[in-house]
Design a protein around this motif. Sequence first.
Motif, short mmCIF file in Angstrom:
data_model
loop_
_atom_site.label_atom_id
_atom_site.label_comp_id
_atom_site.label_asym_id
_atom_site.label_seq_id
_atom_site.Cartn_x
_atom_site.Cartn_y
_atom_site.Cartn_z
N THR B 452 -15.06 111.74 -1.91
CA THR B 452 -15.02 113.09 -2.46
C THR B 452 -13.82 113.86 -1.91
O THR B 452 -13.19 114.65 -2.62
CB THR B 452 -16.32 113.83 -2.13
OG1 THR B 452 -17.40 112.99 -2.49
CG2 THR B 452 -16.42 115.14 -2.86
N LEU B 453 -13.52 113.63 -0.63
CA LEU B 453 -12.46 114.42 0.00
C LEU B 453 -11.07 113.84 -0.22
O LEU B 453 -10.09 114.58 -0.22
CB LEU B 453 -12.74 114.55 1.50
CG LEU B 453 -13.99 115.36 1.86
CD1 LEU B 453 -14.17 115.39 3.37
CD2 LEU B 453 -13.90 116.77 1.33
N LEU B 454 -11.00 112.53 -0.40
CA LEU B 454 -9.69 111.90 -0.50
C LEU B 454 -8.80 112.47 -1.61
O LEU B 454 -7.61 112.72 -1.36
CB LEU B 454 -9.84 110.38 -0.67
CG LEU B 454 -9.86 109.58 0.63
CD1 LEU B 454 -10.01 108.10 0.32
CD2 LEU B 454 -8.60 109.81 1.44
N PRO B 455 -9.34 112.68 -2.82
CA PRO B 455 -8.46 113.22 -3.87
C PRO B 455 -7.81 114.54 -3.46
O PRO B 455 -6.66 114.81 -3.80
CB PRO B 455 -9.39 113.44 -5.06
CG PRO B 455 -10.57 112.60 -4.80
CD PRO B 455 -10.69 112.44 -3.34
N MET B 456 -8.56 115.34 -2.70
CA MET B 456 -8.02 116.63 -2.27
C MET B 456 -6.86 116.43 -1.31
O MET B 456 -5.84 117.10 -1.40
CB MET B 456 -9.12 117.45 -1.60
CG MET B 456 -10.23 117.85 -2.54
SD MET B 456 -9.62 118.68 -4.01
CE MET B 456 -10.98 119.77 -4.36
N VAL B 457 -7.04 115.49 -0.37
CA VAL B 457 -5.95 115.23 0.59
C VAL B 457 -4.71 114.74 -0.16
O VAL B 457 -3.58 115.19 0.09
CB VAL B 457 -6.40 114.19 1.63
CG1 VAL B 457 -5.27 113.87 2.58
CG2 VAL B 457 -7.60 114.69 2.39
N ALA B 458 -4.95 113.85 -1.13
CA ALA B 458 -3.82 113.33 -1.89
C ALA B 458 -3.09 114.45 -2.60
O ALA B 458 -1.85 114.53 -2.58
CB ALA B 458 -4.33 112.30 -2.91
N LEU B 459 -3.87 115.36 -3.21
CA LEU B 459 -3.23 116.47 -3.93
C LEU B 459 -2.44 117.36 -2.99
O LEU B 459 -1.35 117.83 -3.31
CB LEU B 459 -4.30 117.30 -4.64
CG LEU B 459 -4.67 116.88 -6.05
CD1 LEU B 459 -5.78 117.78 -6.58
CD2 LEU B 459 -3.45 116.99 -6.95
N ILE B 460 -3.02 117.61 -1.80
CA ILE B 460 -2.35 118.49 -0.85
C ILE B 460 -0.96 117.96 -0.52
O ILE B 460 0.03 118.70 -0.54
CB ILE B 460 -3.21 118.62 0.43
CG1 ILE B 460 -4.40 119.53 0.17
CG2 ILE B 460 -2.38 119.15 1.59
CD1 ILE B 460 -5.40 119.57 1.28
#
Lengths: 481, 503
Positions: B452-460
């Motif tokens: 769940t969190l990985l896509p956010m890190v990638a986007l950041i």
Amino acid sequence: MDTAIVSWTAFEPILPEMFLVCIALAIIGFDLFAGKQREQLIPWITVLGGLIVLGMVAGEKYGQAFDGMFITDGYASFFKVVCMIGVIMAALMSEHFRRSEALPLGEYNSLMVLSAVGMLIMASAGDLMVLYLGLELMALSVYCLVGLHHGDPKTGEAAMKYFLMGGFASAILLYGMSLVYGLTGTTNIAKIAQLSSSGQLLTNPALMAGLGMMIAAFCFKVAIAPFHFWTPDVYEGAPTPVTAFMSVGPKAAGFAVFGRVLVSGFPQFHDSWGTLLSVLALLTMAIGNITALSQVSIKRMLAYSAIAHAGYALLGVLCGTPEGLSSTMSYLLIYAFMNMGAFAILILMSSPDNHRETLDDFKGLAKTNPAAAFMMMIFMFSLTGIPPTAGFMGKFYLLKSALAAGYTMTVIGAVIFSSISAYFYLRVVRYMYMSDPEHEVAINFTPGISVVLGLSLLGVIGLGLFPGSMIAQAAGALLGQ
Amino acid sequence: MSVPLLSTLTFFPVLGGLSLLLVKKEEVQTIKIMALVISLVEILLAVPLFFLFDKTTSHMQFTEFHSWIPTFNINYSMGIDGISVLFILLSALITTLSISVSWEAIQTKVKEFFIAILILEGMMIGVFCALDFFLFYIFWEAMLIPMFLIIGIWGGPNRLYATVKFFLYTLVGSLLMLIGIITLYAQGGHTFDILKLAEHSFPIGLQKTLFWAFFAAFAVKVPMWPVHTWLPDAHTEAPTAGSVILAGILIKMGAYGFLRFSMPILPDATQAMMVPMLVLSLIGIIYGAIICLSQTDLKRLIAYSSVSHMGFVTLGIYALNQQSIEGGILQMINHGVVTGALFLSIGMVYERTHTRVIADYGGLSSTMPVFGSFFLFFTLASVGLPGTNGFIGEFLILLGSFINRPWVAFFAATGLILGAWYMLWLYQRIFFNPVNKKVVGLPELTAREICTLLPMVALIFWIGLYPNAMLGFMHESVRHLIEQVYGTGVTQTASQVSAMLMH
């Protein structure tokens, strides 16, 4: 020698009304003589007859009868449709209601049909006398309907109160009419408009007084403040199907004459009555919405909400424009669906020993009866006026026409009161969805009530998503006038 | 386009949500999986937008047009440009993540919850696609119903107060906007078409009145100071998914409203109201940040930080030049990603500890080191460390506002310092400090949570290192928007500056 004194074709425009009278008589007959089957027969006759009349009024040929006393036009036929929808739904609801409460079936249905005759006559009235005739026929039947429930002491009080105050309002109406007749020499609404436009009458204080009295009486009929005091008690005291019926049928008929008399009878006086009505509309919305905030009985809350909605519907009338009237018409149709739906849920909840009308009774309904809670939620959102429900479309049209007519401040007031109303409508949703149930509520969907709920839901969602044809119908109805 | 892509995107989740009605409510697992699959399909449906979108034009794309209520000239008119396209993608992503984070957190009325989330998604995407003001209003208001239920049914202890406050605040604002919309219709040639209304020129007096009518709706949603008070309550009481969607998308709609409606339709009023809007934004930035310093509740702190960050967004929008507006839009995306991610993280840790009080935490990095490093990324992105997306957005906003009004940039920069203060201090109190006994032995993140969190890190990092991936969508549309506000010709130099900066 030609002996025909009566030309029967002249009666063609009032065929639906005559047919309805026959239905009422048939119901009385069956009630007296049909024995055991009457329990099944009577509601069916009412519903079936209602449907036939609905078809007749919807496809009515436009014209005039009896020298302009009786007008059939798009305006009348739209209101007649609303009234008939009210009758049919109320008849269907009673089928459920009488299982839990002893309701004299024959009287209930025949009185309702007779009051519908009155409403239809009101919608078509082109003459003050015909108007009064229809109004009284409707009112007398409804007084009886309110008092129909023997067991409940509240009912008697409500009927008495309604009768006395209604009689008083009728007297005021007659007095106003007689003043207008005295000054213009006619009771024909169209002729009044012609005559009163000639110089002298425009400033005549007696004519103004007559008009004022008529407005006061109409305000009483549709529950506009400050003539609304009867509404909460009567609505609460009457048997619930009757309350539902009253909030739709008689109200629509009341608005029909309201619009007809003011807009086609006294267009020159629009400056005066427009301003007066805008003040009354604001007052009505204020009283209805603010008082509803503190109600614990949902039935009483809906009574105050009916007052508030009369205020919204008045927004269209006070414009004095065809657009305004058609917005009131659309609103009343939409209101019929959402209000009938809400009352149907109330009826669904009641049982012989417990009416279950308070907010506490609705606690946790979503858990015990998700379907009923969901429908109630849709009706509440629609009454608040949240898209995509029909309530929003109706309110939007009203606001739009009032703005076009230049009543900006009234409209701003209307939206503020409308957001206040969100609080008490949503409170019902809150109790249903966000509290835990205190006791099990056994709900029994009988065919009648299911049909009412289905129709209401269809109306509220359907007219919300695809309002185009209804609005075109309402807007087109005024062009013929 | 023959395929009505935008309508599909809008109504697929709604229909998908309704299809859950067919599943028995006991089959919780099926419901969850169906909801997740529907939201994943929605992302797949949204991907073509990313590739087929023509970045070289400011015209509306993927347009659809059907007559709806002919009497009023109301049409079902959809279309997107460079301003709205990214929000559709963001909505699809954030909805999926919030479905994933609700996997264990939602235990009651599971079916209703996922139906509400999916319908909400459809309405949100509809808001970003609508080109008819009336249609926009329908989506805008219809969204309130599922959100009201999400906060009110699945929220925290004080949820009833929060949800009613949220509903009433938004409703009052929206209804005032409705009056504005009807007035536009009456004065602007009887149309609700946004593009036609933008071509119509309204007298300045009317524009100013309408500006405040729209302000009532949009500022509440953003939320700008002083109408922000619903936000901390709603954020705090909402379930994690609700907070994420609120922070990620719902509050972006206010700023989107300014960009889509206030600015093109009311250009003169926009110029006239520039300074008041900048001042309100500044107050929001600094006030929000200072309040953050005194919060004891985790979610409330992040909620107030939203007030501060959204202040940056409106500041960028109302500094009215190419850089600042692009920065503002990018910052909307960034804030959606970062604050969304923070709420997701808080939700995950809340599931373990059932407390939101900051003082109950301490030394979490020793028990949940993986979680600690995720949270660190989000914290740093939130304070705008170079290399993360937050830096790009804030830099562009400050640059743009410095060109127009240097003093504004000066005050806004203090917000950055305060931001670093409260976020890093928060990180210290939760993850370092002596280990609190309440966090001893907490289980580490599960695979589902990491996904769940990985896509956010990638986007950041993607946006932080290659911002043009996002900004490329906006250049033309923002240039066109500025032309609409100032009239043609003025923006030549500004866009050149921007081009130099970006390439």
